[in-house]
Design a protein around this motif. Structure first.
Motif, PDB file in Angstrom:
ATOM      1  N   ASP A 131      56.456   0.877  83.960  1.00  0.00           N
ATOM      2  CA  ASP A 131      56.031   0.742  85.359  1.00  0.00           C
ATOM      3  C   ASP A 131      56.972  -0.145  86.159  1.00  0.00           C
ATOM      4  OD1 ASP A 131      53.841   2.444  85.123  1.00  0.00           O
ATOM      5  OD2 ASP A 131      52.508   0.820  84.496  1.00  0.00           O
ATOM      6  N   ASP A 132      57.516  -1.181  85.525  1.00  0.00           N
ATOM      7  CA  ASP A 132      58.436  -2.085  86.233  1.00  0.00           C
ATOM      8  C   ASP A 132      59.900  -1.738  85.961  1.00  0.00           C
ATOM      9  OD1 ASP A 132      58.540  -2.916  83.594  1.00  0.00           O
ATOM     10  OD2 ASP A 132      58.391  -5.047  84.046  1.00  0.00           O
ATOM     11  N   GLY A 133      60.134  -0.557  85.366  1.00  0.00           N
ATOM     12  CA  GLY A 133      61.488  -0.121  85.063  1.00  0.00           C
ATOM     13  C   GLY A 133      62.158   0.519  86.266  1.00  0.00           C
ATOM     14  N   ALA A 134      63.381   0.975  86.038  1.00  0.00           N
ATOM     15  CA  ALA A 134      64.166   1.583  87.117  1.00  0.00           C
ATOM     16  C   ALA A 134      64.594   3.006  86.784  1.00  0.00           C
ATOM     17  CB  ALA A 134      65.400   0.726  87.392  1.00  0.00           C
TER      18      ALA A 134
ATOM     19  N   ALA B 154      64.931   6.614  93.906  1.00  0.00           N
ATOM     20  CA  ALA B 154      65.476   5.761  92.845  1.00  0.00           C
ATOM     21  C   ALA B 154      64.609   4.516  92.722  1.00  0.00           C
ATOM     22  CB  ALA B 154      66.915   5.373  93.164  1.00  0.00           C
ATOM     23  N   GLY B 155      64.516   3.974  91.507  1.00  0.00           N
ATOM     24  CA  GLY B 155      63.809   2.719  91.295  1.00  0.00           C
ATOM     25  C   GLY B 155      62.292   2.816  91.315  1.00  0.00           C
ATOM     26  N   ALA B 156      61.752   4.017  91.376  1.00  0.00           N
ATOM     27  CA  ALA B 156      60.301   4.240  91.389  1.00  0.00           C
ATOM     28  C   ALA B 156      59.981   5.344  90.375  1.00  0.00           C
ATOM     29  CB  ALA B 156      59.843   4.627  92.794  1.00  0.00           C
TER      30      ALA B 156
ATOM     31  N   ALA C 144      58.231  14.052  91.493  1.00  0.00           N
ATOM     32  CA  ALA C 144      59.195  14.968  92.114  1.00  0.00           C
ATOM     33  C   ALA C 144      59.726  15.976  91.103  1.00  0.00           C
ATOM     34  CB  ALA C 144      60.343  14.185  92.754  1.00  0.00           C
ATOM     35  N   MET C 145      59.991  15.530  89.867  1.00  0.00           N
ATOM     36  CA  MET C 145      60.501  16.453  88.843  1.00  0.00           C
ATOM     37  C   MET C 145      59.486  17.533  88.508  1.00  0.00           C
ATOM     38  SD  MET C 145      62.538  14.138  86.068  1.00  0.00           S
ATOM     39  CE  MET C 145      61.768  12.542  86.258  1.00  0.00           C
ATOM     40  N   MET C 146      58.228  17.171  88.517  1.00  0.00           N
ATOM     41  CA  MET C 146      57.188  18.103  88.109  1.00  0.00           C
ATOM     42  C   MET C 146      56.746  19.043  89.241  1.00  0.00           C
ATOM     43  SD  MET C 146      56.943  17.523  85.015  1.00  0.00           S
ATOM     44  CE  MET C 146      58.179  16.427  84.369  1.00  0.00           C
ATOM     45  N   THR C 147      57.053  18.701  90.475  1.00  0.00           N
ATOM     46  CA  THR C 147      56.531  19.494  91.593  1.00  0.00           C
ATOM     47  C   THR C 147      57.589  20.294  92.351  1.00  0.00           C
ATOM     48  OG1 THR C 147      56.669  17.579  93.077  1.00  0.00           O
ATOM     49  CG2 THR C 147      54.565  17.951  91.941  1.00  0.00           C
ATOM     50  N   LYS C 148      58.848  19.983  92.180  1.00  0.00           N
ATOM     51  CA  LYS C 148      59.906  20.696  92.904  1.00  0.00           C
ATOM     52  C   LYS C 148      60.416  21.878  92.079  1.00  0.00           C
ATOM     53  CE  LYS C 148      60.298  17.508  96.187  1.00  0.00           C
ATOM     54  NZ  LYS C 148      59.850  17.732  97.528  1.00  0.00           N
ATOM     55  N   ARG C 149      60.793  22.949  92.754  1.00  0.00           N
ATOM     56  CA  ARG C 149      61.356  24.118  92.075  1.00  0.00           C
ATOM     57  C   ARG C 149      62.808  23.871  91.690  1.00  0.00           C
ATOM     58  NH1 ARG C 149      64.075  28.738  92.556  1.00  0.00           N
ATOM     59  NH2 ARG C 149      64.710  28.594  94.711  1.00  0.00           N
TER      60      ARG C 149
END
Length: 186
Positions: free
Chosen positions: A118-121, A159-161, A168-173
């Motif tokens: 959770d606190d990673g980048a 980035a950073g979130a 975004a990876m799971m919802t974008k084509r």
């Protein structure tokens, strides 16, 4: 599963050394990445003060990999040395060179097990399975293929979130990933 690090090519990037006088908190938020430490963030502390005085290319930055602390190279001994050391701290750092991957989902699943703090980048590949990632790998040069252990540092402009990046990876084509590969260690 974390994969076999010996199966990866040497990372893109450069190696440099940092020497810091530790007189308080280092101000580092670190993420354990296989056999190295990854800088998730630089906060107030000795590293921030060092960075203010150092050349741009010698500053410790998010996504840098620490592979040696005062001669210690195992993750547990590096963490202990960072915590307990008084005086000079010498770091061997690998600054990875990112590469960009464009995945087209074509109605398929993303095709990877992912993990993040959770606190990673970054978001890490823990598994590659049937889907867009495997399809990409089949047409990519070996050094550009996505591997278990690689880290995603940006998805499109996010980035950073890490949680937002995964969403975004799971919802974008069509998914544009900026990735880095951890260095091999002996």
């Amino acid at each position: 599963p974390v994969g076999d690090p010996s199966a990866r090519e040497a990372p893109r990037g450069r190696v440099f050394e940092v020497s810091i006088m530790k007189d308080g908190s280092l101000g580092l938020v670190l993420d354990l990445k296989h056999s190295v430490l990854s800088v998730a963030r630089v906060d107030d502390g000795c590293i921030e003060a060092y960075n203010a005085m150092a050349d741009q290319d010698s500053r410790l930055a998010t996504h840098d990999y620490i592979v040696d602390v005062n001669g210690q190279t195992s993750t547990s001994s590096m963490l202990a040395e960072l915590e307990e050391c008084k005086g000079t701290v010498k770091l061997k750092v690998v600054r990875p060179e990112p590469w960009v991957v464009k995945l087209v989902r074509k109605g398929k699943p993303f095709g990877a097990g992912l993990a993040y703090a959770d606190d990673g980048a970054s978001v890490d590949f823990e598994e590659i399975s049937a889907g867009a990632v495997k399809d990409f790998n089949m047409g990519a040069q070996p050094a550009d293929q996505l591997r278990v252990g690689d880290s995603i540092i940006k998805v499109h402009s996010i980035a950073g979130a890490p949680a937002e990046m995964v969403y975004a990876m799971m919802t974008k084509r069509i998914v544009k990933l900026t990735c880095v590969r951890p260095p091999l260690t002996s």
